[in-house]
Design a protein around this motif. Structure first.
Motif, PDB file in Angstrom:
ATOM      1  N   UNK A 130     -11.087  23.998  -7.261  1.00  0.00           N
ATOM      2  CA  UNK A 130      -9.908  24.852  -7.089  1.00  0.00           C
ATOM      3  C   UNK A 130      -8.991  24.747  -8.296  1.00  0.00           C
ATOM      4  N   UNK A 131      -8.792  23.516  -8.788  1.00  0.00           N
ATOM      5  CA  UNK A 131      -7.936  23.304  -9.950  1.00  0.00           C
ATOM      6  C   UNK A 131      -8.495  24.035 -11.170  1.00  0.00           C
ATOM      7  N   UNK A 132      -9.804  23.927 -11.371  1.00  0.00           N
ATOM      8  CA  UNK A 132     -10.438  24.581 -12.512  1.00  0.00           C
ATOM      9  C   UNK A 132     -10.324  26.097 -12.411  1.00  0.00           C
ATOM     10  N   UNK A 133     -10.517  26.633 -11.204  1.00  0.00           N
ATOM     11  CA  UNK A 133     -10.442  28.087 -11.014  1.00  0.00           C
ATOM     12  C   UNK A 133      -9.034  28.598 -11.304  1.00  0.00           C
ATOM     13  N   UNK A 134      -8.027  27.903 -10.783  1.00  0.00           N
ATOM     14  CA  UNK A 134      -6.645  28.340 -11.005  1.00  0.00           C
ATOM     15  C   UNK A 134      -6.299  28.273 -12.487  1.00  0.00           C
ATOM     16  N   UNK A 135      -6.755  27.218 -13.169  1.00  0.00           N
ATOM     17  CA  UNK A 135      -6.478  27.088 -14.599  1.00  0.00           C
ATOM     18  C   UNK A 135      -7.165  28.195 -15.392  1.00  0.00           C
ATOM     19  N   UNK A 136      -8.402  28.522 -15.013  1.00  0.00           N
ATOM     20  CA  UNK A 136      -9.118  29.596 -15.708  1.00  0.00           C
ATOM     21  C   UNK A 136      -8.410  30.932 -15.535  1.00  0.00           C
ATOM     22  N   UNK A 137      -7.943  31.183 -14.316  1.00  0.00           N
ATOM     23  CA  UNK A 137      -7.208  32.436 -14.057  1.00  0.00           C
ATOM     24  C   UNK A 137      -5.912  32.465 -14.863  1.00  0.00           C
ATOM     25  N   UNK A 138      -5.217  31.326 -14.898  1.00  0.00           N
ATOM     26  CA  UNK A 138      -3.958  31.262 -15.645  1.00  0.00           C
ATOM     27  C   UNK A 138      -4.191  31.506 -17.135  1.00  0.00           C
ATOM     28  N   UNK A 139      -5.218  30.870 -17.683  1.00  0.00           N
ATOM     29  CA  UNK A 139      -5.524  31.061 -19.101  1.00  0.00           C
ATOM     30  C   UNK A 139      -5.949  32.499 -19.389  1.00  0.00           C
ATOM     31  N   UNK A 140      -6.697  33.087 -18.448  1.00  0.00           N
ATOM     32  CA  UNK A 140      -7.124  34.476 -18.624  1.00  0.00           C
ATOM     33  C   UNK A 140      -5.923  35.412 -18.652  1.00  0.00           C
ATOM     34  N   UNK A 141      -4.985  35.187 -17.709  1.00  0.00           N
ATOM     35  CA  UNK A 141      -3.804  36.039 -17.653  1.00  0.00           C
ATOM     36  C   UNK A 141      -2.916  35.819 -18.871  1.00  0.00           C
ATOM     37  N   UNK A 142      -2.852  34.563 -19.343  1.00  0.00           N
ATOM     38  CA  UNK A 142      -2.088  34.283 -20.554  1.00  0.00           C
ATOM     39  C   UNK A 142      -2.690  35.017 -21.744  1.00  0.00           C
ATOM     40  N   UNK A 143      -4.027  35.039 -21.789  1.00  0.00           N
ATOM     41  CA  UNK A 143      -4.702  35.774 -22.855  1.00  0.00           C
ATOM     42  C   UNK A 143      -4.413  37.259 -22.784  1.00  0.00           C
ATOM     43  N   UNK A 144      -4.348  37.789 -21.543  1.00  0.00           N
ATOM     44  CA  UNK A 144      -4.025  39.201 -21.377  1.00  0.00           C
ATOM     45  C   UNK A 144      -2.636  39.516 -21.929  1.00  0.00           C
ATOM     46  N   UNK A 145      -1.646  38.680 -21.540  1.00  0.00           N
ATOM     47  CA  UNK A 145      -0.289  38.898 -22.021  1.00  0.00           C
ATOM     48  C   UNK A 145      -0.219  38.737 -23.537  1.00  0.00           C
ATOM     49  N   UNK A 146      -0.950  37.729 -24.046  1.00  0.00           N
ATOM     50  CA  UNK A 146      -0.960  37.502 -25.483  1.00  0.00           C
ATOM     51  C   UNK A 146      -1.570  38.663 -26.239  1.00  0.00           C
ATOM     52  N   UNK A 147      -2.539  39.341 -25.623  1.00  0.00           N
ATOM     53  CA  UNK A 147      -3.171  40.483 -26.263  1.00  0.00           C
ATOM     54  C   UNK A 147      -2.164  41.603 -26.490  1.00  0.00           C
ATOM     55  N   UNK A 148      -1.360  41.904 -25.497  1.00  0.00           N
ATOM     56  CA  UNK A 148      -0.345  42.940 -25.623  1.00  0.00           C
ATOM     57  C   UNK A 148       0.705  42.548 -26.666  1.00  0.00           C
ATOM     58  N   UNK A 149       1.116  41.278 -26.631  1.00  0.00           N
ATOM     59  CA  UNK A 149       2.118  40.819 -27.584  1.00  0.00           C
ATOM     60  C   UNK A 149       1.591  40.931 -29.013  1.00  0.00           C
ATOM     61  N   UNK A 150       0.314  40.639 -29.200  1.00  0.00           N
ATOM     62  CA  UNK A 150      -0.281  40.733 -30.532  1.00  0.00           C
ATOM     63  C   UNK A 150      -0.269  42.186 -31.017  1.00  0.00           C
ATOM     64  N   UNK A 151      -0.599  43.116 -30.114  1.00  0.00           N
ATOM     65  CA  UNK A 151      -0.577  44.532 -30.478  1.00  0.00           C
ATOM     66  C   UNK A 151       0.834  44.980 -30.856  1.00  0.00           C
ATOM     67  N   UNK A 152       1.823  44.540 -30.089  1.00  0.00           N
ATOM     68  CA  UNK A 152       3.198  44.925 -30.388  1.00  0.00           C
ATOM     69  C   UNK A 152       3.635  44.378 -31.745  1.00  0.00           C
ATOM     70  N   UNK A 153       3.273  43.126 -32.000  1.00  0.00           N
ATOM     71  CA  UNK A 153       3.665  42.518 -33.265  1.00  0.00           C
ATOM     72  C   UNK A 153       3.064  43.270 -34.450  1.00  0.00           C
TER      73      UNK A 153
END
Length: 244
Positions: A127-150
């Motif tokens: 469960x811990x690994x799954x939640x961390x993977x989801x969190x990292x995935x969502x962080x990557x998603x947000x980071x992708x948009x921020x990179x495009x804006x920059x």
């Protein structure tokens, strides 16, 4: 010695002190079970194992302020399973003290309980690994948009030093400004399709950024840059359509 080393040292000292108190209590206070010395050894081992399972993980665990949401969920599942195991252990110990069941049966029962706890610990880690993977995935998603804006904002800044004389160059300026405007109001979307479109858009913007580093573009270079900008805009429109 750093603060982390001191913290680990304090944890080990407290764990050892608690273990010493437990062993001393077993020696001085535990009544002799009807089943005799083997039962006393069994009960002592049960309590020592329970103590180690309860407080041992704290020796290697993260500090409270460093816990991620995944680790919190994992620890919650583990200690819930440990609570059930502790209750089961108390029942087994009472039966051993009373001599109500053969010791061999109690030993097997305790091993089954340990196996159940091991399954609970495995579920906690999963469960811990799954939640961390989801969190990292969502962080990557947000980071992708921020990179495009920059990148788009950097392109818009480059326009201040860009000399647009021909129509193609003027169209390029409009396209870059539109890209920056579109991305300014684009919100993260946590889907693989959106992420794929963002990655393709980033590739076009990186190529466009490299081309726009030269304030003077030839007609051919301006046409190629305009094609890249229009391709990026098309992908941005497809990305926006995913929210509908």
């Amino acid at each position: 010695m750093g603060s982390k080393g001191i913290s680990i040292g304090i944890k080990i000292a407290l764990f050892a002190l608690g273990m010493a108190i437990l062993v001393l209590g077993l020696i001085l206070l535990m009544p002799q079970p009807p089943a005799g010395t083997p039962a006393a050894v069994f009960i002592s081992c049960d309590l020592v194992v329970l103590y180690a399972l309860s407080f041992g993980p704290l020796l290697v665990g993260d500090s409270i302020e460093g816990l991620s949401s995944g680790r919190v969920i994992g620890w919650g599942i583990y200690y819930k399973a440990l609570g059930i195991y502790a209750l089961f252990t108390v029942v087994v110990i009472v039966l051993a003290v009373l001599g109500a069941m053969p010791l061999a049966v109690l030993v097997v029962a305790q091993l089954v309980g340990l196996f159940g706890l091991a399954l609970g610990a495995y579920s906690a880690m999963a469960a811990s690994s799954h939640v961390e993977n989801v969190r990292q995935y969502e962080t990557g998603m947000r980071g992708s948009i921020e990179r495009l804006r920059t990148t788009s904002e950097r392109l818009a800044v480059r326009l201040n030093h860009f000399d647009a004389q021909e129509q193609t160059q003027k169209d390029l300026v409009k396209a870059i400004n539109r890209i920056a405007e579109e991305l300014r109001y684009t919100s993260p979307l946590h889907t693989p399709e959106a992420y794929a479109l963002e990655e393709q858009t980033a590739a076009y913007l990186d190529e466009l950024d490299a081309a726009m580093s030269n304030p003077v573009l030839s007609a051919q270079s301006a046409r190629a840059a305009l094609d890249q900008a229009q391709s990026a805009l098309l992908l941005i429109e497809q990305r926006k359509a995913l929210r509908n």
